[in-house]
Design an enzyme around this catalytic site. Structure first.
Site, PDB file in Angstrom:
ATOM      1  CB  SER A 183      -0.953  -0.049   1.194  1.00  0.00           C
ATOM      2  OG  SER A 183      -1.970   0.926   1.054  1.00  0.00           O
ATOM      3  CG  ASP A 237      -7.217  -3.018  -2.555  1.00  0.00           C
ATOM      4  OD1 ASP A 237      -7.806  -2.119  -1.936  1.00  0.00           O
ATOM      5  OD2 ASP A 237      -5.989  -3.198  -2.523  1.00  0.00           O
ATOM      6  CG  HIS A 288      -5.681  -2.459   0.887  1.00  0.00           C
ATOM      7  ND1 HIS A 288      -5.130  -2.059  -0.317  1.00  0.00           N
ATOM      8  CD2 HIS A 288      -5.051  -1.712   1.829  1.00  0.00           C
ATOM      9  CE1 HIS A 288      -4.221  -1.128  -0.102  1.00  0.00           C
ATOM     10  NE2 HIS A 288      -4.139  -0.895   1.192  1.00  0.00           N
TER      11      HIS A 288
END
Lengths: 279, 279
Positions: A145, A223, A256
């Site tokens: 991320s 995600d 995610h």
């Protein structure tokens, strides 16, 4: 540099160290996995950069990467995601301030006195690791991320330093998405050339193809941040135009979380191990 | 039964469900891993019981077991470690009250109105799982620390229900160690026969050898609780005297943490899979 934790893990040692960072002007923790192989010979290095709200602990507790770090004999360095301490500027939002350093050198007040994460990760940390661990000359970098942004950006700004680059669920074009715009606006002068120094897509555009290390990006199609914040297609498009060695794996149903990272971390270690090996 | 989380993990689904427990008289969360194989055929079951201070999340976030649950096609059920909610009795200590149910049916006040974890795990939960998941008739049980006690104790009290039993860092003789004495004193009548019902070593003494499922115990030799609270040699001695099929693995340098569990969880799945397979 003081060892504050040491956990036996898959035959190696998951350590956590505390040190005073001159760059960040505060005390920092950094997690280091030392495979058993490092007792007898120098080992290659993998940097792992974590995402928003994380500390040095999330990756080491939730990804299960130690199985592969031991298997391939790789020392893994996982720093915290921002400067820490009571006198470090912060913000109530989860995506600014502590836990959200974005791996840049802040130039604006009140951030610039501590938020120098780019220099910390690229200058101070490598020296600290070289001085204290049995490493050889090879290193790769990965992250998740915001840390995926960090890995790509640092990898592309220092292509000679890294054998390979990978990322999970990465912010690949921070100048074009809300997370990046907010962080860059707060930390950096409002200046396109300043922002471009920290934008992987912009950096990729400016690089000579032969210099770019092999890149692997993992992205879950479920995600929640994919469409608004991550947009891997922007990076992929530039890579394709330039003929860059990029593998972008789009994984149906994955989100995610660290469940996603845990599922594919073994493949990323296999990828890096290929380029980190001596042969 | 309401699904509150669902994470794609190693090709299967790590789910968390919420339900109102009649046995515990409160709402409970329970984690269930559903391997992809369960979409097309009934799968065997593994119960995982966690240790002191844990919820249903520690094991599913930190052990990396999903890799093996998917590989062997095993549905894994990980309940919370005590009743929960504002009207549930608690204690300031970490080893009594919430997060410390010890898998017993409390008979004393103020605990008995909610702390019926034995019945919850052995009666209500199996029915709930049978009604909602694609299971076959085979089940095994495992756990860590207080949950290792739970797994051994429940397995030995219901030997016909389990194909195999395993435990990490288990409290094997609660009547002889501080954690067990404290919990049993609080939850149970001060009565030897009542305590013996929940003491794995005492239970093992009373069992016919052919009835006992194969048992695997994993123990780190650097475990800070080994000498005072765990004492696997007490259980091992009884097992040896009786000729019970017990494997006790003593692992140098490993401690009480989930780094230890993560390192050897794959071997425990391999062990259980052997006895859970159809053949």
């Amino acid at each position: 540099m003081k060892q504050i934790e040491n956990w036996q893990s898959f035959g190696g040692e998951q350590q956590i160290w505390e040190h005073t960072s001159d760059t960040l002007n505060c005390d920092m923790n950094v997690a280091v996995f030392v495979p058993s192989k490092a007792k007898t010979e120098p080992c290659p290095l993998l940097y792992w950069l974590s995402g928003l709200t994380c500390t040095e602990k999330n990756f080491i507790e939730k990804s299960g990467y130690q199985r592969f770090a031991e298997e391939y004999g790789i020392i893994v360095v996982a720093p915290d995601t921002s400067p820490r301490g009571d006198d470090v500027a912060d913000d109530d939002a989860y995506d600014l301030g502590k836990g959200a350093g974005f791996y840049v050198n802040a130039t604006l007040s009140p951030w610039q006195s501590h938020y120098q994460m780019y220099d910390y990760v690229t200058l101070e940390l490598p020296k600290l690791i070289a001085d204290n661990f049995n490493i050889n000359q090879k290193a790769s970098i990965s992250g998740h991320s915001m840390g995926g942004h960090g890995a790509l950006m640092i990898g592309l700004r220092n292509p000679e330093a890294f054998a390979s680059i990978s990322a999970f669920s990465a912010i690949v074009a921070p100048m074009q998405v809300p997370w990046g715009k907010k962080a860059f606006s707060a930390y950096l002068d409002n200046n396109v050339s300043e922002w471009q120094k920290y934008d992987s897509t912009e950096l990729l555009k400016g690089l000579d193809v032969p210099k770019v290390p092999p890149i692997l990006i993992e992205q879950g199609l479920a995600d929640q941040f994919l469409a608004e914040q991550l947009k891997p297609e922007i990076f992929e498009s530039v890579a394709k135009d330039k003929g860059i060695d990029l593998t972008l794996n789009l994984r149906e149903s994955y989100d995610h979380s660290y469940y996603f990272v845990a599922t594919f971390i073994g493949e990323h270690f296999k990828f890096h191990a290929k380029f980190l090996s001596d042969s």
